[in-house]
Enzyme design. Sequence first.
Site, short mmCIF file in Angstrom:
data_model
loop_
_atom_site.label_atom_id
_atom_site.label_comp_id
_atom_site.label_asym_id
_atom_site.label_seq_id
_atom_site.Cartn_x
_atom_site.Cartn_y
_atom_site.Cartn_z
N ALA A 63 0.60 -1.31 0.02
CA ALA A 63 -0.08 0.38 -0.40
C ALA A 63 0.63 0.96 -0.08
O ALA A 63 2.12 1.40 0.49
CB ALA A 63 -1.21 -0.05 1.37
N GLY A 104 0.24 -5.44 1.35
CA GLY A 104 0.02 -5.53 0.72
C GLY A 104 -0.19 -5.83 -1.04
O GLY A 104 -0.20 -6.10 -1.84
N GLU A 107 -0.08 -9.54 -0.10
CA GLU A 107 -1.87 -9.92 -0.16
C GLU A 107 -2.10 -9.83 -1.63
O GLU A 107 -3.07 -10.70 -1.45
CB GLU A 107 -2.23 -8.51 0.69
CG GLU A 107 -1.66 -8.68 2.47
CD GLU A 107 -2.62 -7.26 3.02
OE1 GLU A 107 -2.01 -6.12 2.44
OE2 GLU A 107 -3.00 -8.03 4.31
N GLU A 127 4.71 -4.74 7.76
CA GLU A 127 3.02 -3.82 8.52
C GLU A 127 2.96 -3.68 9.70
O GLU A 127 3.59 -2.74 10.42
CB GLU A 127 1.51 -4.15 8.49
CG GLU A 127 1.76 -4.14 6.36
CD GLU A 127 1.24 -4.89 5.53
OE1 GLU A 127 2.27 -5.84 6.74
OE2 GLU A 127 0.47 -6.00 5.26
N1 3HC Z 1 4.43 3.88 -0.14
C1 3HC Z 1 4.87 5.33 -0.49
N2 3HC Z 1 5.73 5.80 -0.53
C2 3HC Z 1 6.76 4.16 -0.45
C3 3HC Z 1 6.33 2.94 0.30
C4 3HC Z 1 5.41 2.62 0.02
N3 3HC Z 1 4.81 1.36 0.94
N4 3HC Z 1 7.80 2.01 -0.28
C5 3HC Z 1 8.45 2.77 -0.22
N5 3HC Z 1 7.85 4.10 -0.44
C6 3HC Z 1 9.32 4.67 -1.08
C7 3HC Z 1 10.68 5.32 -0.28
O1 3HC Z 1 9.48 6.16 0.26
C8 3HC Z 1 11.06 6.00 -1.24
O2 3HC Z 1 10.79 7.17 -1.19
P1 3HC Z 1 12.46 8.57 -2.04
O3 3HC Z 1 12.90 8.32 -3.25
O4 3HC Z 1 11.13 9.89 -2.06
O5 3HC Z 1 12.62 8.61 -0.38
C9 3HC Z 1 11.22 5.39 -2.32
O6 3HC Z 1 9.74 4.40 -2.35
C10 3HC Z 1 12.24 3.56 -3.10
O7 3HC Z 1 12.19 3.28 -1.50
P2 3HC Z 1 13.69 2.75 -0.41
O8 3HC Z 1 15.23 4.13 -0.98
O9 3HC Z 1 12.75 2.43 0.56
O10 3HC Z 1 14.16 1.88 -1.87
P3 3HC Z 1 14.39 0.46 -1.01
O11 3HC Z 1 15.07 -0.14 -2.38
O12 3HC Z 1 16.11 1.04 -0.68
O13 3HC Z 1 13.47 -0.49 -0.70
C11 3HC Z 1 11.76 -1.66 -0.11
C12 3HC Z 1 13.01 -0.89 -1.34
C13 3HC Z 1 12.49 -2.98 0.03
C14 3HC Z 1 10.49 -2.26 -0.89
C15 3HC Z 1 11.76 -0.50 0.98
O14 3HC Z 1 11.21 0.53 0.49
C16 3HC Z 1 9.92 -0.86 1.80
O15 3HC Z 1 11.09 -1.83 2.66
N6 3HC Z 1 8.78 -0.36 1.90
C17 3HC Z 1 7.76 -1.08 2.25
C18 3HC Z 1 7.78 -2.06 2.84
C19 3HC Z 1 6.32 -1.91 3.72
O16 3HC Z 1 6.57 -1.87 5.02
N7 3HC Z 1 5.16 -2.42 2.99
C20 3HC Z 1 3.66 -2.14 3.88
C21 3HC Z 1 3.04 -1.13 3.19
S1 3HC Z 1 1.80 -1.02 4.57
C22 3HC Z 1 0.46 -2.08 3.26
O17 3HC Z 1 1.24 -2.33 2.54
C23 3HC Z 1 -1.04 -2.22 4.01
C24 3HC Z 1 -1.55 -2.96 4.15
O18 3HC Z 1 -1.64 -4.14 4.23
C25 3HC Z 1 -3.25 -3.17 3.51
#
Ligand code: 3HC
Length: 705
Positions: A63, A104, A107, A127
């Site tokens: 997400a 997500g 998921e 999450e």
């Molecule tokens: N939402 C919004 N922005 C995101 C994002 C997300 N889920 N994941 C990464 N980004 C953004 C980062 O903020 C970054 O932005 P910036 O360049 O402006 O700083 C850009 O994308 C690149 O991200 P990274 O620098 O972190 O890139 P990496 O290659 O180092 O890492 C990754 C990639 C491992 C996927 C890491 O970004 C990450 O861990 N992301 C989050 C994963 C996460 O926690 N997902 C769960 C989200 S909540 C959800 O899904 C709810 C659902 O259950 C309903």
Amino acid sequence: MPDPDHLDRRGAVGVITLDNPPVNALSLSLRVALQDAFEAGLEDPEIEAFVIHSAGRMFSAGADIREFDSGAAGESPTLGELIAMIEASPKPVVAAVHGAAFGGGFELPLGCHARVSVPGTRVGLPEVTLGIVPGAGGTQRLPRLIGVPAALDAIVSGKPMKAEKGYELGLIDEMASSLDDLVDVAVRLAEKLAAEDGPPPKVRDRDDRLAEARENPGLFDDFRASIARRARGFEAPYACIECIEAAVEKPFDEGLAFERETFTRCRNSLQSKAQRHVFFAEREARRVRGVEKATPKASISQAAVLGCGTMGGGIAMCFANAGIPVRVTETEQGALDRGMDKIRGNYASTVSKGRLSEADAEARLALIEPTLDFDSIADADIVIEAVFEDMALKKEIFTRLDAICRPDAIMATNTSSLDVDEIAAVTSRPEQVVGLHFFSPANVMRLLEIVRGEKTSPEVLASVMAMSGRIGKVGIVVGVCDAFAANRMLYPYAQQAGFLIEEGAFPEQVDRVIYEFGFPMGPFGLGDLAGLDVGWRVRQHREPTRPKDLRYSPIADRLYEMGRYGQKTNRGWFRYEEGSRTPIPDLEVTELIVRTSEELGIERREISDEEILQRCMYPLINMGARVLEEGISERSSDLDLVWLYGYGFPRYRGGPMFYADSVGVDHVYETMKRFHEVHTDWLEPAPLLERLAREGGTFGDWSAS
Ligand code: 3HC
Ligand code: NAI
């Protein structure tokens, strides 16, 4: 973006490509595009099945976390609606997952009828690290696929798993041999599923793995007990467990509704806001003034460390652990042997705890080359000096380094308090000099303060930033000032703790309050761990500059004079049983404290837990404000990370500056003003704190410009 006009056809299979750089976050626009493409395919009689895959380096990071605050996450089609539509599709849908599929973004594949991946892919539900539970069916579908124990581990830790492991667990149906084959393998599987009779298999209908859990009613309580220590204070891990419990106990739709409610509650909690703040703070910290993405970085393939004492040994281990060869030097064999023995002992202890194999420990040790030959470090890409804290010695060392190091070598000092610019000035290339302030024990602590000298070049900064990630550190850039950011903010915290015990509190009360706030230990336990002799030496060093007219607590010095050095002598602020690290209040200390209060003419009083917390926290926040306005730190979120990774500030409170914003900057200011009126010394509110309070601002919104 996929759209109905661009739904690719491979025979009877409609191939949908998610394309939302950089990480394919499932933002509203992507959800709408996916829905449109999917509906177009459903209506097309020539399409019998689907494959969903992604452009770019990963399937999806989940997400769009930024939508949590804007409300767009709740706009239709929500992720949950999309997944329900995919799962209910009469035409089978296969997810082709590469790179990473998180939250997500994982998921979604769980709602598909089959999943194909490629070696090296990471999948998972992180999450919990954002203070929420998976909110699009993850807690309901994952246990149905891999069983409750494995799902508990994955969801409550938030740790990703390799697709290869997912394949073993039955999460991934087929593995392609390479990325080039991924879509082909998925298309063939989609064709196969389309040829089968009946509706495609749905994860929501599976019950076999849940039945196993129903036979083991103690499973969830046992799991709760097993995480009690590491999850102390966090709400989300326990919310995740409740959702998985609901998967076992309730019909699918009820479980899903429970997960949704829990997700919304968690998402609106202060803990989740704090943890999301930390997520973005970590990314923001990589942006450094004057350093561009295109700034060239030196490749670091050989390191050298000068001094193999407490810090040098640990720093050498950091490089070896990252697979980078490192030479360590001393001036005499005995010191070198002692240092290497300590390093060997550290590795042996990790092996004995089962956290490292014997072979890996040997391999790492083999990367550390002890030497007495100073000149042998001439070919290093980076040299880190970690000798005694003595300016004359450091200047001598940097003069020698200047004479022998390659012109492009990075020359770093691990000084904890000396002026990096003064050290750099003895070289002919101050632009190559930088401070790298590791924290003790250097092989364990994640924080690395990168001290930017007046002349440090952007290339050197970019290189050490990249290197800090490689060696497992969180690198935070700070400017030159006395004690830099972390320790400078620590002083008022420790100092007020000292004053509080003179006024009426005792170390055990102060430490309890700080522990309950969420720190791993309080200031007195920390003092005992670091060694009261170390603190005493630092104070001796600073004595000439100590303002004599300001309040000073003598108790720590008295403990030192009594030979109470902390855990190393089993006696410090507390008493310790032989071989134990559990602090026990000691009457001798209690008496010393009461006696000192009398000598100082302080009438002891009852001190509330609230006052203790505020007297410890607010002065450190106040010092953070000074660090910001002096330009030592670029942004307040950097200071949050410094405290999270340097001193174990509870992540679910977001760091001290975020905490100040959450309790209200005006409240912090008013309280500091009151403290200053009563206690005068040391507690004067910083101008920035006052200004923000007056203007209704926050540290989060403040910027130096
Ligand atoms: N939402 C919004 N922005 C995101 C994002 C997300 N889920 N994941 C990464 N980004 C953004 C980062 O903020 C970054 O932005 P910036 O360049 O402006 O700083 C850009 O994308 C690149 O991200 P990274 O620098 O972190 O890139 P990496 O290659 O180092 O890492 C990754 C990639 C491992 C996927 C890491 O970004 C990450 O861990 N992301 C989050 C994963 C996460 O926690 N997902 C769960 C989200 S909540 C959800 O899904 C709810 C659902 O259950 C309903
Ligand atoms: P230490 O006393 O344990 O180690 C210093 C080592 O340097 C000794 O082994 C000594 O033999 C060696 N040494 C002295 N002169 C040398 C030379 N000319 N060439 C090679 N080796 C030489 O000290 P420690 O604690 O490791 O501190 C080192 C530096 O790290 C200091 O600048 C200190 O301020 C800084 N630091 C210390 C922290 C701590 O918690 N101990 C934390 C962060 C920084």
